[in-house]
Design a protein around this motif. Structure first.
Motif, PDB file in Angstrom:
ATOM      1  N   LEU A 117     -55.421   3.987-100.789  1.00 48.63           N
ATOM      2  CA  LEU A 117     -55.401   4.713-101.891  1.00 48.63           C
ATOM      3  C   LEU A 117     -53.939   4.986-102.618  1.00 48.63           C
ATOM      4  O   LEU A 117     -53.008   4.295-102.099  1.00 48.63           O
ATOM      5  CB  LEU A 117     -55.720   6.253-101.603  1.00 48.63           C
ATOM      6  N   PRO A 118     -53.841   5.591-103.916  1.00 51.86           N
ATOM      7  CA  PRO A 118     -52.487   5.334-104.760  1.00 51.86           C
ATOM      8  C   PRO A 118     -51.173   5.665-103.910  1.00 51.86           C
ATOM      9  O   PRO A 118     -50.133   4.919-103.925  1.00 51.86           O
ATOM     10  CB  PRO A 118     -52.814   6.423-105.831  1.00 51.86           C
ATOM     11  N   MET A 155     -50.394   2.877-101.548  1.00 52.01           N
ATOM     12  CA  MET A 155     -50.314   1.957-102.410  1.00 52.01           C
ATOM     13  C   MET A 155     -48.702   1.568-102.903  1.00 52.01           C
ATOM     14  O   MET A 155     -48.286   0.612-102.956  1.00 52.01           O
ATOM     15  CB  MET A 155     -51.337   1.673-103.393  1.00 52.01           C
ATOM     16  N   ARG A 156     -48.433   2.838-103.392  1.00 50.41           N
ATOM     17  CA  ARG A 156     -47.213   3.045-103.920  1.00 50.41           C
ATOM     18  C   ARG A 156     -46.066   2.606-103.186  1.00 50.41           C
ATOM     19  O   ARG A 156     -45.004   1.992-103.387  1.00 50.41           O
ATOM     20  CB  ARG A 156     -47.033   4.386-104.806  1.00 50.41           C
ATOM     21  N   LEU A 169     -46.283   0.895-100.173  1.00 52.46           N
ATOM     22  CA  LEU A 169     -46.492  -0.645 -99.764  1.00 52.46           C
ATOM     23  C   LEU A 169     -46.036  -1.514-101.015  1.00 52.46           C
ATOM     24  O   LEU A 169     -45.186  -2.432-100.754  1.00 52.46           O
ATOM     25  CB  LEU A 169     -48.011  -0.722 -99.623  1.00 52.46           C
ATOM     26  N   ARG A 170     -46.221  -1.018-102.428  1.00 52.13           N
ATOM     27  CA  ARG A 170     -45.707  -1.892-103.173  1.00 52.13           C
ATOM     28  C   ARG A 170     -44.315  -2.002-103.496  1.00 52.13           C
ATOM     29  O   ARG A 170     -43.838  -2.793-103.609  1.00 52.13           O
ATOM     30  CB  ARG A 170     -46.261  -1.314-104.408  1.00 52.13           C
ATOM     31  N   ASP A 226     -48.868   3.508-113.631  1.00 51.02           N
ATOM     32  CA  ASP A 226     -48.628   4.279-112.468  1.00 51.02           C
ATOM     33  C   ASP A 226     -47.886   5.587-113.258  1.00 51.02           C
ATOM     34  O   ASP A 226     -48.281   6.612-112.972  1.00 51.02           O
ATOM     35  CB  ASP A 226     -47.717   3.770-111.471  1.00 51.02           C
ATOM     36  N   GLY A 260     -52.982   5.824-110.569  1.00 46.61           N
ATOM     37  CA  GLY A 260     -52.394   5.303-109.411  1.00 46.61           C
ATOM     38  C   GLY A 260     -53.140   4.138-108.817  1.00 46.61           C
ATOM     39  O   GLY A 260     -54.423   3.973-109.067  1.00 46.61           O
ATOM     40  N   GLU A 261     -52.293   3.211-108.227  1.00 38.68           N
ATOM     41  CA  GLU A 261     -52.964   1.992-107.788  1.00 38.68           C
ATOM     42  C   GLU A 261     -53.849   1.937-106.734  1.00 38.68           C
ATOM     43  O   GLU A 261     -53.444   2.686-105.686  1.00 38.68           O
ATOM     44  CB  GLU A 261     -51.824   0.786-107.718  1.00 38.68           C
ATOM     45  N   VAL A 262     -54.967   1.582-106.688  1.00 39.16           N
ATOM     46  CA  VAL A 262     -55.889   1.385-105.488  1.00 39.16           C
ATOM     47  C   VAL A 262     -56.088  -0.038-105.236  1.00 39.16           C
ATOM     48  O   VAL A 262     -55.597  -0.946-105.880  1.00 39.16           O
ATOM     49  CB  VAL A 262     -57.138   2.057-105.657  1.00 39.16           C
ATOM     50  N   ARG A 263     -56.447  -0.275-103.884  1.00 36.95           N
ATOM     51  CA  ARG A 263     -56.997  -1.496-103.410  1.00 36.95           C
ATOM     52  C   ARG A 263     -58.340  -1.364-102.575  1.00 36.95           C
ATOM     53  O   ARG A 263     -58.494  -0.399-102.094  1.00 36.95           O
ATOM     54  CB  ARG A 263     -55.728  -2.197-102.420  1.00 36.95           C
ATOM     55  N   ARG A 277     -65.795   9.141-102.216  1.00 35.92           N
ATOM     56  CA  ARG A 277     -64.671   9.525-101.473  1.00 35.92           C
ATOM     57  C   ARG A 277     -64.475  10.820-102.166  1.00 35.92           C
ATOM     58  O   ARG A 277     -63.181  11.675-101.842  1.00 35.92           O
ATOM     59  CB  ARG A 277     -63.690   8.756-101.290  1.00 35.92           C
ATOM     60  N   TYR A 278     -64.571  11.227-103.442  1.00 34.62           N
ATOM     61  CA  TYR A 278     -64.270  12.267-104.323  1.00 34.62           C
ATOM     62  C   TYR A 278     -65.195  13.226-104.605  1.00 34.62           C
ATOM     63  O   TYR A 278     -66.120  12.742-104.856  1.00 34.62           O
ATOM     64  CB  TYR A 278     -63.414  11.420-105.741  1.00 34.62           C
ATOM     65  N   PHE A 333     -57.386   5.611-111.925  1.00 36.16           N
ATOM     66  CA  PHE A 333     -57.009   4.546-111.032  1.00 36.16           C
ATOM     67  C   PHE A 333     -56.718   3.161-111.809  1.00 36.16           C
ATOM     68  O   PHE A 333     -57.147   2.914-112.840  1.00 36.16           O
ATOM     69  CB  PHE A 333     -58.432   4.023-110.185  1.00 36.16           C
TER      70      PHE A 333
END
Lengths: 312, 312
Positions: free
Chosen positions: A2-3, A6-7, A9-10, B21, B26-29, B77-78, B87
């Motif tokens: 999740l964001p 991820m931020r 890790l980025r 961002d 927010g970035e997700v994977r 999840r939400y 996202f």
């Protein structure tokens, strides 16, 4: 993922990729799906690839590693006078996992490859670079285990043990199954293999160490290379190194100096590297190859673990 | 892809990801390999996935798209009171390609999803965001084609045409095969479909346009939504928009407003987006969904093309 995670890790991977780029290791990318027939020679590589069939009926493999595709690109697209070549990557790889092993099927690997340099110089350069990458990620307590695939390999060859017996012993060493190691070493008439597999020497204590005492020929290429590489490291780096003579390569194509990176906050290797001259030869090149790869999510978990004070 | 090009692409995607961002996306994977059985409802998604079998005999699919996995995460999840959710992603996707189509099997997609917002607001927000992302990448001349999947859909439904006939006509529209469009539209008794499929209106000229003249009901939800969205765009943005009433969604789950991004330096859409409420419903949610995705390598090629003065 999740964001917020991820931020983090980025940001961490950006710093690592930039460090490699600034060190002259330009980032490359190769397809994640490769034709199985184009991977000739890759029997030296990880065998844990997923396989699928494309729209024309051709067999594809999902990349299980970046070293093999990079070696292929280097051998097919560059000339000998381009050497040495320095490449980096931040790429996903996939591997079949053992049931209930807790291993991840997909890993985001950061790595570097140095092709066509002198083997000892390459090892010293990439060990130092791996340390810088780990520091740049925010790790304070990383350590390196350093070994050489040839030490036990040559001992077993000299003993006349069969390939199958040698493989069984090396697998037991790799799994740190010391009961099996002891039994097999005795059976094959190489009891010193069990001693060697248990030997750990701090980088700083190498000078006073007597290899003959545990059955190692001090004039062998493996011992000479290992000690030369340790001598080429900075004094600060040397304090982080443990020579681990039982460090057997987890990846089949490592055939000389091999290392793993650890952090006390995480109970598994964060990654590792080694020399792969035989892999280069399998693709038709007589140049040397040396590389390392780190599991970025494990490195990230180690940074978080250190921040929580784990392992210290 | 070799170092110089990788460096440019890396810088470009960093700027794009940071823009998303900062805009609250927010970035997700999500995993690249998903269990096929967990993708229930994904029959609404791209059907071009690669399939493989894992070590336990379970069927896995190699991700062909990020929207479907993100919708699944959002729904499972939400909670409803977390809505709206924003996202972003920078992720690879793989799709089966037609032989000799020149299409890439693997694409590095950058995208954004807005889940649980009012549909018109979502469309206006994501159109504007897509434009900002394209500008941030360095593109000066991007344009947007804007349509609505319901316009031809409702016309065909009202005509009583069979599902198979409707699909055949829509496919011919999607392929811009106007000979087939004319023949089928006549055969099915909806000649106005052929006119609509040819209609292009500049965003600035919409006010003076008479939908009735080409057989569109001005009180329909599709026409009302389209004109409201165009009205919500900035005057500068509106000059870049062409209403393309024959713009049929290339992805099956887009079921309302749909758009594509172009640049005169590249002969193909750089990406696109649309609303996917039916996909949300297939995963058990009554919230609205709207998203877009860009092919980062096409965007990069367009930037290089503009620099060379192509298309201008």
């Amino acid at each position: 993922m999740l964001p917020d995670e991820m931020r983090e890790l980025r940001e961490m991977t950006r710093v690592m990729v930039d460090l490699l780029d600034n060190a002259g290791y330009g980032e490359v990318r190769t397809p994640t799906l490769e034709y199985e027939r184009a991977m000739a020679g890759a029997e030296l590589g990880p065998s844990a690839a997923y396989r699928l069939i494309d729209e024309h009926g051709d067999a594809l493999v999902l990349r299980s590693d970046m070293t093999v595709p990079i070696v292929r690109v280097a051998v097919t697209r560059y000339e000998t006078d381009d050497l040495p070549l320095r490449f980096s990557y931040l790429a996903r790889a996939w591997r079949r996992v053992k049931p209930r092993s807790g291993e991840a099927r997909e890993i985001l690997q950061l790595g570097a490859e140095l092709i066509g340099s002198e083997p000892i110089d390459a090892a010293a350069e990439l060990l130092a670079l791996c340390g810088e990458v780990l520091s740049s990620a925010g790790l304070a307590d990383w350590q390196i285990g350093l070994g050489d695939a040839r030490i036990l390999g040559e001992l077993l060859e000299a003993s006349g043990a069969s390939d199958a017996d040698s493989r069984a012993l090396l697998e037991a060493v790799r799994d740190q199954d010391l009961v099996t190691v002891d039994a097999l070493a005795k059976e094959l008439g190489v009891p010193q293999a069990a001693t060697i597999a248990r030997t750990r020497i701090n980088g700083d204590d190498l000078e006073g160490f007597d290899p003959v005492g545990i059955g190692i020929n001090p004039d062998s290429a493996a011992w000479s290379d290992l000690t030369t590489v340790v001598g080429a490291l900075s004094p600060e780096f040397r304090t982080r190194v443990v020579l681990d003579l039982g460090l057997a390569p987890k990846i089949d194509y490592y055939d000389g100096i091999v290392f793993e990176a650890y952090d006390p906050a995480i109970g598994r290797a964060l990654g590792g590297g080694g020399s792969y001259d035989a892999l280069m030869r399998a693709f038709g090149s007589s140049a040397s190859g040396f590389g390392f790869a780190l599991d970025t999510e494990l490195v990230h978990a180690a940074v978080a673990g250190e921040e929580r004070g784990e392992g210290s």
